[in-house]
Design an enzyme around this catalytic site. Structure first.
Site, short mmCIF file in Angstrom:
data_model
loop_
_atom_site.label_atom_id
_atom_site.label_comp_id
_atom_site.label_asym_id
_atom_site.label_seq_id
_atom_site.Cartn_x
_atom_site.Cartn_y
_atom_site.Cartn_z
N ARG A 117 -15.65 -15.37 -9.35
CA ARG A 117 -15.17 -13.99 -9.39
C ARG A 117 -16.35 -13.01 -9.24
O ARG A 117 -16.26 -11.99 -8.57
CB ARG A 117 -14.46 -13.78 -10.74
CG ARG A 117 -13.67 -12.52 -10.87
CD ARG A 117 -12.91 -12.50 -12.19
NE ARG A 117 -11.84 -13.49 -12.24
CZ ARG A 117 -10.65 -13.37 -11.67
NH1 ARG A 117 -10.35 -12.29 -11.00
NH2 ARG A 117 -9.76 -14.32 -11.78
N MET A 122 -4.45 -7.06 -6.78
CA MET A 122 -4.06 -8.05 -7.78
C MET A 122 -5.22 -9.00 -8.10
O MET A 122 -5.12 -10.22 -7.99
CB MET A 122 -2.82 -8.82 -7.30
CG MET A 122 -1.65 -7.90 -6.95
SD MET A 122 -1.26 -6.69 -8.24
CE MET A 122 0.02 -7.57 -9.10
N ARG A 123 -6.33 -8.39 -8.49
CA ARG A 123 -7.51 -9.16 -8.90
C ARG A 123 -8.04 -8.56 -10.19
O ARG A 123 -8.10 -7.34 -10.33
CB ARG A 123 -8.64 -9.04 -7.86
CG ARG A 123 -8.34 -9.58 -6.51
CD ARG A 123 -8.56 -11.06 -6.42
NE ARG A 123 -9.89 -11.49 -6.84
CZ ARG A 123 -10.19 -12.76 -7.14
NH1 ARG A 123 -9.26 -13.68 -7.09
NH2 ARG A 123 -11.41 -13.10 -7.51
N HIS A 144 8.10 3.11 -8.92
CA HIS A 144 7.29 3.42 -7.73
C HIS A 144 7.33 4.92 -7.40
O HIS A 144 6.31 5.51 -7.04
CB HIS A 144 7.82 2.63 -6.52
CG HIS A 144 6.83 1.65 -5.98
ND1 HIS A 144 7.19 0.44 -5.43
CD2 HIS A 144 5.48 1.70 -5.91
CE1 HIS A 144 6.10 -0.21 -5.05
NE2 HIS A 144 5.06 0.52 -5.32
N HIS A 166 -0.78 0.79 -13.21
CA HIS A 166 -0.02 -0.36 -13.72
C HIS A 166 1.43 0.06 -13.91
O HIS A 166 1.70 1.14 -14.45
CB HIS A 166 -0.63 -0.83 -15.05
CG HIS A 166 0.04 -2.06 -15.57
ND1 HIS A 166 -0.03 -3.27 -14.89
CD2 HIS A 166 0.80 -2.27 -16.67
CE1 HIS A 166 0.67 -4.17 -15.56
NE2 HIS A 166 1.18 -3.59 -16.64
N GLY A 177 0.79 -1.23 0.00
CA GLY A 177 0.00 0.00 0.00
C GLY A 177 0.82 1.28 0.00
O GLY A 177 0.40 2.28 0.59
N ASP A 179 -5.79 -4.19 -18.03
CA ASP A 179 -4.86 -3.07 -18.16
C ASP A 179 -4.98 -2.36 -19.51
O ASP A 179 -3.98 -1.95 -20.11
CB ASP A 179 -3.40 -3.55 -17.94
CG ASP A 179 -3.20 -4.13 -16.55
OD1 ASP A 179 -3.87 -3.67 -15.61
OD2 ASP A 179 -2.37 -5.04 -16.41
N GLY A 237 -11.36 -5.24 -20.05
CA GLY A 237 -10.16 -5.99 -20.41
C GLY A 237 -9.11 -5.85 -19.31
O GLY A 237 -9.37 -5.31 -18.24
C1 GAR Z 1 2.50 -1.03 -7.80
O1 GAR Z 1 3.75 -1.00 -8.42
C2 GAR Z 1 1.39 -1.14 -8.84
O2 GAR Z 1 1.70 -0.48 -10.04
C3 GAR Z 1 1.34 -2.64 -9.04
O3 GAR Z 1 1.46 -3.16 -7.75
C4 GAR Z 1 2.31 -2.31 -6.99
C5 GAR Z 1 1.64 -2.06 -5.66
O4 GAR Z 1 2.52 -1.35 -4.82
N1 GAR Z 1 0.14 -3.04 -9.68
C6 GAR Z 1 0.10 -3.98 -10.61
O5 GAR Z 1 1.06 -4.64 -10.96
C7 GAR Z 1 -1.27 -4.19 -11.24
N2 GAR Z 1 -1.17 -4.93 -12.45
P1 GAR Z 1 2.01 -0.75 -3.45
O6 GAR Z 1 1.22 -1.86 -2.74
O7 GAR Z 1 3.26 -0.42 -2.71
O8 GAR Z 1 1.17 0.44 -3.74
#
Ligand code: GAR
Length: 227
Positions: free
Chosen positions: A75, A100-101, A181, A119, A22, A155, A153
């Site tokens: 789902r 991640m769903r 990040h 993403h 998060g 992403d 779809g």
């Molecule tokens: C982030 O890098 C986000 O872009 C990725 O998960 C990470 C979560 O980081 N999302 C995906 O890969 C979605 N396909 P966080 O929990 O530190 O915010």
């Protein structure tokens, strides 16, 4: 981003969906605390009870709850429970931040153009999981991150904001992920702010931003730089 606020519009009633640490949630909380984003974060939901982001939310006094997807047969069943939870908190905008769903049409149609996702790649490149690893292995010179409206779809929804970072041949997944990040934490609060200010309009695949100076410059990032 300047600290200018838009007092005419109320704070956006926001829910943040997470599965992990998060840090993007934290960036949204911090932007709100600094007055750069008018958001009323009504709820944080994780599909994983152990997600660090739940504790992060609670530390800031934000209601946080786990909704374990393994307790649902389909789902769609999970998404129905999610929609009910979000509606019970009168949520207007949903921000997926490392959630991640894949969302089914049940969820997407309940919040049309009101679900954002981030993403860690320049969509439509490298959709799905492990995007940073895929970018390193492919040998691209640039990657980045994308905030978009979730469609049906993976992403591939209308793009709101992107940030570009260089990729180097000796990068590994962790180093690229860290570089991306940093930019995620800048552009996600910005995208939500544009929504809160009522400035986003989706027309087909494109997102138009009102009151934005249309300066079409021709600058380019080149990696490696020209001599
Ligand atoms: C982030 O890098 C986000 O872009 C990725 O998960 C990470 C979560 O980081 N999302 C995906 O890969 C979605 N396909 P966080 O929990 O530190 O915010």
């Amino acid at each position: 981003m300047s600290a200018k606020e838009s007092p005419a519009r109320p704070p956006v009633k926001l829910a943040v969906l997470i599965s992990g640490e998060g840090t993007n949630l934290q960036a949204i909380i911090d932007a709100t605390s600094r007055g750069e984003l008018r958001a009323d974060i009504r709820l944080v939901v994780s599909n994983k009870a152990g997600a660090g982001g739940l504790e992060r939310a609670r530390r800031h006094g934000i209601p946080a709850q786990a909704l374990d997807h393994r307790q649902f047969v389909t789902r769609e069943d999970f998404d129905r429970a999610l929609v009910a939870t979000l509606n019970s908190h009168e949520v207007e905008l949903v921000a997926c931040a490392g959630f991640m769903r894949i969302l089914s049409p049940v969820m997407v149609r309940a919040f049309p153009n009101r679900i954002m996702n981030i993403h860690p790649a320049l969509c439509p490149a490298f959709p799905g999981v492990n995007a940073q690893k895929a970018a390193c292995e492919y040998g691209v010179r640039f990657s980045g991150c994308t905030v978009f409206f979730v469609g049906e779809g993976v992403d591939d929804g209308p793009i709101i904001v992107q940030a570009v970072v260089p990729v180097y041949p000796d990068d590994d997944e962790a180093r690229l992920a860290a570089r991306i990040h940093v930019q995620e934490h800048r552009i996600y609060p910005y995208a939500i702010r544009l929504y809160q200010e009522g400035r986003l309009e989706v027309r087909g695949r494109k997102v138009f931003i009102s009151d934005f100076p249309t300066v079409h410059n021709s600058s380019a990032a080149i990696n490696p730089p020209l001599p």
